[in-house]
Design a protein around this motif. Sequence first.
Motif, PDB file in Angstrom:
ATOM      1  N   GLY A   7       0.841  -1.185   0.000  1.00 33.67           N
ATOM      2  CA  GLY A   7       0.000   0.000   0.000  1.00 33.67           C
ATOM      3  C   GLY A   7       0.878   1.237   0.000  1.00 33.67           C
ATOM      4  O   GLY A   7       2.105   1.152   0.077  1.00 33.67           O
ATOM      5  N   ARG A   8       0.229   2.380  -0.071  1.00 37.21           N
ATOM      6  CA  ARG A   8       1.011   3.629  -0.087  1.00 37.21           C
ATOM      7  C   ARG A   8       0.432   4.628   0.904  1.00 37.21           C
ATOM      8  O   ARG A   8      -0.743   4.570   1.266  1.00 37.21           O
ATOM      9  N   LEU A   9       1.302   5.538   1.304  1.00 38.56           N
ATOM     10  CA  LEU A   9       0.863   6.593   2.196  1.00 38.56           C
ATOM     11  C   LEU A   9       1.259   7.915   1.560  1.00 38.56           C
ATOM     12  O   LEU A   9       2.447   8.135   1.281  1.00 38.56           O
ATOM     13  N   GLU A  10       0.256   8.742   1.315  1.00 46.37           N
ATOM     14  CA  GLU A  10       0.544  10.072   0.741  1.00 46.37           C
ATOM     15  C   GLU A  10       1.072  10.943   1.878  1.00 46.37           C
ATOM     16  O   GLU A  10       0.363  11.207   2.840  1.00 46.37           O
ATOM     17  N   VAL A  11       2.314  11.355   1.787  1.00 43.61           N
ATOM     18  CA  VAL A  11       2.939  12.115   2.874  1.00 43.61           C
ATOM     19  C   VAL A  11       2.601  13.601   2.751  1.00 43.61           C
ATOM     20  O   VAL A  11       2.257  14.261   3.716  1.00 43.61           O
ATOM     21  N   GLY A  17       1.003  16.535  -0.468  1.00 45.12           N
ATOM     22  CA  GLY A  17       0.624  16.777  -1.867  1.00 45.12           C
ATOM     23  C   GLY A  17      -0.778  16.238  -2.094  1.00 45.12           C
ATOM     24  O   GLY A  17      -0.956  15.219  -2.736  1.00 45.12           O
ATOM     25  N   ASN A  18      -1.770  16.947  -1.514  1.00 43.33           N
ATOM     26  CA  ASN A  18      -3.136  16.453  -1.567  1.00 43.33           C
ATOM     27  C   ASN A  18      -3.835  16.934  -2.833  1.00 43.33           C
ATOM     28  O   ASN A  18      -3.942  18.130  -3.070  1.00 43.33           O
ATOM     29  N   HIS A  19      -4.301  15.970  -3.625  1.00 43.07           N
ATOM     30  CA  HIS A  19      -4.983  16.259  -4.897  1.00 43.07           C
ATOM     31  C   HIS A  19      -4.100  17.051  -5.863  1.00 43.07           C
ATOM     32  O   HIS A  19      -4.580  17.880  -6.617  1.00 43.07           O
ATOM     33  N   THR A  20      -2.811  16.790  -5.792  1.00 41.32           N
ATOM     34  CA  THR A  20      -1.918  17.449  -6.753  1.00 41.32           C
ATOM     35  C   THR A  20      -1.643  16.550  -7.954  1.00 41.32           C
ATOM     36  O   THR A  20      -1.266  17.043  -9.014  1.00 41.32           O
ATOM     37  N   ASP A  21      -1.834  15.224  -7.806  1.00 43.97           N
ATOM     38  CA  ASP A  21      -1.360  14.318  -8.878  1.00 43.97           C
ATOM     39  C   ASP A  21      -2.068  14.544 -10.208  1.00 43.97           C
ATOM     40  O   ASP A  21      -1.436  14.698 -11.240  1.00 43.97           O
ATOM     41  N   TYR A  22      -3.415  14.619 -10.175  1.00 45.97           N
ATOM     42  CA  TYR A  22      -4.117  14.781 -11.465  1.00 45.97           C
ATOM     43  C   TYR A  22      -4.033  16.210 -11.989  1.00 45.97           C
ATOM     44  O   TYR A  22      -4.471  16.492 -13.096  1.00 45.97           O
ATOM     45  N   PRO A  57     -11.936   8.216 -11.229  1.00 48.67           N
ATOM     46  CA  PRO A  57     -11.034   9.063 -12.023  1.00 48.67           C
ATOM     47  C   PRO A  57      -9.788   9.497 -11.263  1.00 48.67           C
ATOM     48  O   PRO A  57      -9.438  10.669 -11.226  1.00 48.67           O
ATOM     49  N   CYS A  58      -9.086   8.525 -10.628  1.00 53.93           N
ATOM     50  CA  CYS A  58      -7.931   8.862  -9.777  1.00 53.93           C
ATOM     51  C   CYS A  58      -6.743   9.323 -10.623  1.00 53.93           C
ATOM     52  O   CYS A  58      -6.698   9.098 -11.827  1.00 53.93           O
ATOM     53  N   GLY A  59      -5.785   9.952  -9.955  1.00 44.55           N
ATOM     54  CA  GLY A  59      -4.515  10.291 -10.600  1.00 44.55           C
ATOM     55  C   GLY A  59      -3.580   9.088 -10.516  1.00 44.55           C
ATOM     56  O   GLY A  59      -4.020   7.968 -10.266  1.00 44.55           O
ATOM     57  N   ILE A  60      -2.261   9.355 -10.644  1.00 43.24           N
ATOM     58  CA  ILE A  60      -1.322   8.224 -10.766  1.00 43.24           C
ATOM     59  C   ILE A  60      -0.544   7.940  -9.472  1.00 43.24           C
ATOM     60  O   ILE A  60       0.239   6.999  -9.390  1.00 43.24           O
ATOM     61  N   LEU A  61      -0.825   8.739  -8.435  1.00 46.24           N
ATOM     62  CA  LEU A  61      -0.078   8.620  -7.178  1.00 46.24           C
ATOM     63  C   LEU A  61      -0.034   7.195  -6.616  1.00 46.24           C
ATOM     64  O   LEU A  61       1.032   6.674  -6.272  1.00 46.24           O
ATOM     65  N   ASP A  62      -1.203   6.572  -6.509  1.00 46.49           N
ATOM     66  CA  ASP A  62      -1.282   5.293  -5.792  1.00 46.49           C
ATOM     67  C   ASP A  62      -0.497   4.193  -6.508  1.00 46.49           C
ATOM     68  O   ASP A  62       0.224   3.415  -5.888  1.00 46.49           O
ATOM     69  N   GLN A  63      -0.667   4.136  -7.825  1.00 44.88           N
ATOM     70  CA  GLN A  63      -0.024   3.065  -8.595  1.00 44.88           C
ATOM     71  C   GLN A  63       1.490   3.266  -8.648  1.00 44.88           C
ATOM     72  O   GLN A  63       2.252   2.309  -8.493  1.00 44.88           O
ATOM     73  N   GLU A 123     -17.726  13.128  -5.058  1.00 46.35           N
ATOM     74  CA  GLU A 123     -16.932  14.256  -4.550  1.00 46.35           C
ATOM     75  C   GLU A 123     -15.562  14.378  -5.207  1.00 46.35           C
ATOM     76  O   GLU A 123     -15.127  15.481  -5.527  1.00 46.35           O
ATOM     77  N   TYR A 124     -14.911  13.250  -5.376  1.00 52.31           N
ATOM     78  CA  TYR A 124     -13.565  13.278  -5.957  1.00 52.31           C
ATOM     79  C   TYR A 124     -13.616  13.818  -7.387  1.00 52.31           C
ATOM     80  O   TYR A 124     -12.839  14.687  -7.776  1.00 52.31           O
ATOM     81  N   LYS A 125     -14.593  13.289  -8.129  1.00 50.46           N
ATOM     82  CA  LYS A 125     -14.763  13.706  -9.533  1.00 50.46           C
ATOM     83  C   LYS A 125     -15.054  15.203  -9.595  1.00 50.46           C
ATOM     84  O   LYS A 125     -14.530  15.922 -10.446  1.00 50.46           O
ATOM     85  N   THR A 180      -4.855  12.381   4.670  1.00 47.14           N
ATOM     86  CA  THR A 180      -4.055  11.800   3.598  1.00 47.14           C
ATOM     87  C   THR A 180      -4.973  11.094   2.609  1.00 47.14           C
ATOM     88  O   THR A 180      -5.979  10.518   3.012  1.00 47.14           O
ATOM     89  N   GLY A 181      -4.661  11.188   1.323  1.00 47.79           N
ATOM     90  CA  GLY A 181      -5.460  10.514   0.290  1.00 47.79           C
ATOM     91  C   GLY A 181      -6.628  11.365  -0.167  1.00 47.79           C
ATOM     92  O   GLY A 181      -6.626  12.588  -0.032  1.00 47.79           O
ATOM     93  N   GLY A 182      -7.645  10.695  -0.677  1.00 45.24           N
ATOM     94  CA  GLY A 182      -8.760  11.398  -1.315  1.00 45.24           C
ATOM     95  C   GLY A 182      -9.513  12.352  -0.403  1.00 45.24           C
ATOM     96  O   GLY A 182      -9.980  13.409  -0.818  1.00 45.24           O
ATOM     97  N   GLY A 183      -9.641  11.976   0.886  1.00 46.21           N
ATOM     98  CA  GLY A 183     -10.394  12.814   1.822  1.00 46.21           C
ATOM     99  C   GLY A 183     -11.836  12.339   1.917  1.00 46.21           C
ATOM    100  O   GLY A 183     -12.143  11.204   1.546  1.00 46.21           O
TER     101      GLY A 183
HETATM  102  C1  GLA Z   1      -6.710   9.329  -4.023  1.00 45.60           C
HETATM  103  C2  GLA Z   1      -6.401   9.120  -5.500  1.00 45.60           C
HETATM  104  C3  GLA Z   1      -5.018   9.686  -5.843  1.00 45.60           C
HETATM  105  C4  GLA Z   1      -4.861  11.127  -5.356  1.00 45.60           C
HETATM  106  C5  GLA Z   1      -5.307  11.251  -3.897  1.00 45.60           C
HETATM  107  C6  GLA Z   1      -5.340  12.673  -3.420  1.00 45.60           C
HETATM  108  O1  GLA Z   1      -5.845   8.560  -3.246  1.00 45.60           O
HETATM  109  O2  GLA Z   1      -6.473   7.756  -5.824  1.00 45.60           O
HETATM  110  O3  GLA Z   1      -4.799   9.588  -7.231  1.00 45.60           O
HETATM  111  O4  GLA Z   1      -5.571  11.998  -6.180  1.00 45.60           O
HETATM  112  O5  GLA Z   1      -6.599  10.695  -3.696  1.00 45.60           O
HETATM  113  O6  GLA Z   1      -4.096  13.255  -3.423  1.00 45.60           O
END
Ligand code: GLA
Length: 397
Positions: free
Chosen positions: A25-29, A31-36, A188-194, A240-242, A349-352
């Motif tokens: 798994g991953r932890l967003e340290v 940079g919230n909603h910056t990836d997309y 419609p997530c960004g690429i952070l998680d993968q 909400e994310y979209k 951290t993450g989507g919120g």
């Molecule tokens: C979710 C998404 C990520 C990223 C975060 C917010 O984890 O899957 O792509 O947008 O939210 O930073």
Amino acid sequence: MPADVQALFKKHFGQAPTHLVQAPGRLEVLGNHTDYNHGLVLSVAVDKYIFLAASPRTDGKVALVSSAFARPELFSLSDIRPDPAAAWANYVKGVLVQLQKRRVNFSGFNAAIHSTLPMGAGLSSSAALEVATALAVRRLSPFTLTATGLGPPPRPDPRGQLPPLTPAERMALAQLCRAAENEFVGVPCGILDQVSSLCGKPAQVMEIDCAALTVGYAPVPGAVLVVCPSLTQHALAGGEYKELREQCAAAARQLGAKFLRTVELKQVQANKARLTQREFECAHHVVGEIARVVAAERALRAGDLEQFGQYLFQSHESSRDFLRNSTPELDLLVRLARHHPACLGARLTGGGFGGATINLVQHHAVAGFMAHMMAQYEKSTGLKMTPLVCQVVGGAN
Ligand code: GLA
């Protein structure tokens, strides 16, 4: 654990698996909603995994069994469709569809899945499952993914081991897995998680540039990363994310940019009148957050932990007040953390819209911090929450 997934495989399919992969798994340290928005993010891969054990089959079918869901899933590679009754399998199916789209040649297989990643705790079990699927198929039917298509397949060594993935292959796989989630799962997530699940390094923070699609590394801060789940809803597939993505895209358009990455804060402020209130708020957050990531990287490299932690608190305030993807529970967790003297920084951290907070805590006081968070959160909400200590590990293999 690998032993659990092997046992599950054996119990269900009657023999030992031929291949075993694991994706963290991953932890967003920060940079919230910056990836997309083609921005910058700091993240780490953590010591909680999806394990996937697999063996080939010859009838063109895929059978999946998971320790988390009672019903197994069986489908044919020639007819892959989402099944609302087994939404968890959509992450696997979506990846298989993307591999087919890129003309990767592979046959059916049996797979057992076991997770030590708590679902809904903001550690992206979904991306880990996508990555584990792609790596399992690579083991079963070796292929090389490039940025533009397929390269010559890798050759196993005399012991049957494939060469390690190159950074470019990891990035191409991350893009494939993101496409699976966007197109098949419909998030419609960004690429952070993968990227995080594939490119992590032990004891290193990844600095992901989501425009250049490159990853830099810096040593992890000399403090402990603790995750506090809010135990409240975390529904990325919800609107909400979209909606946030759309607001950010609309703001970029109004500001004459393709993505908010290339916009500066003074530009957002000077053009406030051309933006709707929501567009302004979202742009303000994203542009400020990207600048914060740059400043935080500097603090990290200088070993200035206190300053680094301050950026985490500031990030939370910006998410709460501008992006508005916090919840009363997440705000409470950050407030409680802030009251503890050993907490250097905390943020959602993450989507919120639920999910978890990340906390940077001084080594000597981790146990006390966790006890404080559990007791105070239960006192205020009645919810029994168990914080998780995360170790920073290497990417999927
Ligand atoms: C979710 C998404 C990520 C990223 C975060 C917010 O984890 O899957 O792509 O947008 O939210 O930073």
